[in-house]
Design a protein around this motif. Sequence first.
Motif, mmCIF file in Angstrom:
data_model
loop_
_atom_site.group_PDB
_atom_site.id
_atom_site.type_symbol
_atom_site.label_atom_id
_atom_site.label_comp_id
_atom_site.label_asym_id
_atom_site.label_seq_id
_atom_site.Cartn_x
_atom_site.Cartn_y
_atom_site.Cartn_z
ATOM 1 N N LEU A 82 15.690 -119.759 61.036
ATOM 2 C CA LEU A 82 17.029 -119.227 61.289
ATOM 3 C C LEU A 82 17.901 -119.333 60.035
ATOM 4 C CD1 LEU A 82 18.221 -117.900 63.741
ATOM 5 C CD2 LEU A 82 18.993 -120.122 64.541
ATOM 6 N N GLU A 83 17.828 -120.480 59.336
ATOM 7 C CA GLU A 83 18.581 -120.637 58.088
ATOM 8 C C GLU A 83 18.187 -119.561 57.083
ATOM 9 O OE1 GLU A 83 18.254 -124.599 56.444
ATOM 10 O OE2 GLU A 83 18.662 -125.486 58.420
ATOM 11 N N GLN A 84 16.892 -119.322 56.967
ATOM 12 C CA GLN A 84 16.392 -118.296 56.044
ATOM 13 C C GLN A 84 16.924 -116.909 56.440
ATOM 14 O OE1 GLN A 84 14.349 -119.037 53.251
ATOM 15 N NE2 GLN A 84 15.029 -117.005 52.731
ATOM 16 N N LEU A 85 16.908 -116.634 57.742
ATOM 17 C CA LEU A 85 17.396 -115.329 58.218
ATOM 18 C C LEU A 85 18.887 -115.154 57.926
ATOM 19 C CD1 LEU A 85 15.438 -115.122 61.578
ATOM 20 C CD2 LEU A 85 15.132 -113.640 59.584
ATOM 21 N N PHE A 86 19.660 -116.220 58.084
ATOM 22 C CA PHE A 86 21.088 -116.115 57.776
ATOM 23 C C PHE A 86 21.316 -115.882 56.284
ATOM 24 C CE2 PHE A 86 21.888 -118.143 61.993
ATOM 25 C CZ PHE A 86 22.657 -117.112 62.509
ATOM 26 N N LYS A 87 20.439 -116.424 55.436
ATOM 27 C CA LYS A 87 20.533 -116.137 53.994
ATOM 28 C C LYS A 87 20.240 -114.657 53.739
ATOM 29 C CE LYS A 87 19.450 -120.763 52.419
ATOM 30 N NZ LYS A 87 18.341 -121.690 52.254
ATOM 31 N N PHE A 88 19.218 -114.137 54.414
ATOM 32 C CA PHE A 88 18.924 -112.697 54.284
ATOM 33 C C PHE A 88 20.110 -111.867 54.744
ATOM 34 C CE2 PHE A 88 14.132 -113.572 55.104
ATOM 35 C CZ PHE A 88 13.937 -113.854 53.761
ATOM 36 N N LEU A 89 20.742 -112.305 55.828
ATOM 37 C CA LEU A 89 21.888 -111.577 56.377
ATOM 38 C C LEU A 89 23.058 -111.594 55.403
ATOM 39 C CD1 LEU A 89 22.707 -109.999 58.922
ATOM 40 C CD2 LEU A 89 23.669 -112.118 59.827
ATOM 41 N N GLU A 90 23.248 -112.722 54.706
ATOM 42 C CA GLU A 90 24.293 -112.807 53.682
ATOM 43 C C GLU A 90 24.042 -111.787 52.576
ATOM 44 O OE1 GLU A 90 25.381 -116.526 51.582
ATOM 45 O OE2 GLU A 90 25.249 -117.424 53.597
ATOM 46 N N LEU B 177 22.804 -102.675 68.928
ATOM 47 C CA LEU B 177 22.954 -101.490 69.782
ATOM 48 C C LEU B 177 24.169 -100.661 69.372
ATOM 49 C CD1 LEU B 177 22.130 -103.105 73.245
ATOM 50 C CD2 LEU B 177 20.681 -101.515 71.957
ATOM 51 N N THR B 178 25.197 -101.342 68.891
ATOM 52 C CA THR B 178 26.424 -100.655 68.489
ATOM 53 C C THR B 178 26.324 -100.076 67.076
ATOM 54 O OG1 THR B 178 27.712 -102.165 69.849
ATOM 55 C CG2 THR B 178 28.915 -100.955 68.168
ATOM 56 N N GLU B 179 25.855 -100.901 66.143
ATOM 57 C CA GLU B 179 25.902 -100.514 64.729
ATOM 58 C C GLU B 179 24.627 -99.853 64.229
ATOM 59 O OE1 GLU B 179 27.108 -103.936 62.448
ATOM 60 O OE2 GLU B 179 28.823 -104.315 63.774
ATOM 61 N N ASP C 296 22.293 -109.011 52.805
ATOM 62 C CA ASP C 296 22.374 -107.637 53.316
ATOM 63 C C ASP C 296 22.861 -107.674 54.772
ATOM 64 O OD1 ASP C 296 22.161 -104.998 53.990
ATOM 65 O OD2 ASP C 296 20.037 -104.812 53.533
ATOM 66 N N PRO C 297 24.195 -107.726 54.960
ATOM 67 C CA PRO C 297 24.762 -107.881 56.300
ATOM 68 C C PRO C 297 24.455 -106.711 57.255
ATOM 69 C CG PRO C 297 26.462 -108.094 54.607
ATOM 70 C CD PRO C 297 25.203 -107.687 53.922
#
Length: 110
Positions: A6-14, A46-48, A16-17
């Motif tokens: 999960l930590e790794q995924l949040f870094k990926f999200l940072e 679903l929205t974006e 590329d949001p």
Amino acid sequence: MNESRLEQLFKFLEDDPNDPFTLYAIATEYRSADQEKARSYYEKLLTEHENYVGTYYHAAKLYEEMGQNDIAEQTYKKGMKISRQEGNLHAFSELQQAYNKMMGLDYEDD
């Protein structure tokens, strides 16, 4: 739920949001441990990212598990429509089978 993943995924999200796969992966990580958090990430998708076909099946299943069959039904139907538009017949078939099962239209022997 795997905290380090999960930590790794949040870094990926940072980084590329707007990456739909990362949002999807985060929702999937939360799926068993925190349904509300999973739901919020699925709803963001679903929205974006409404053409991200993989979301519909899992979001609808989550709605079913949460006892929200009306929303699950709408989600399956929209997913079938989008997957047809995208030419993704595999996703369409999976969505249709899950929808039929939820609606009591599943006549096949399991």
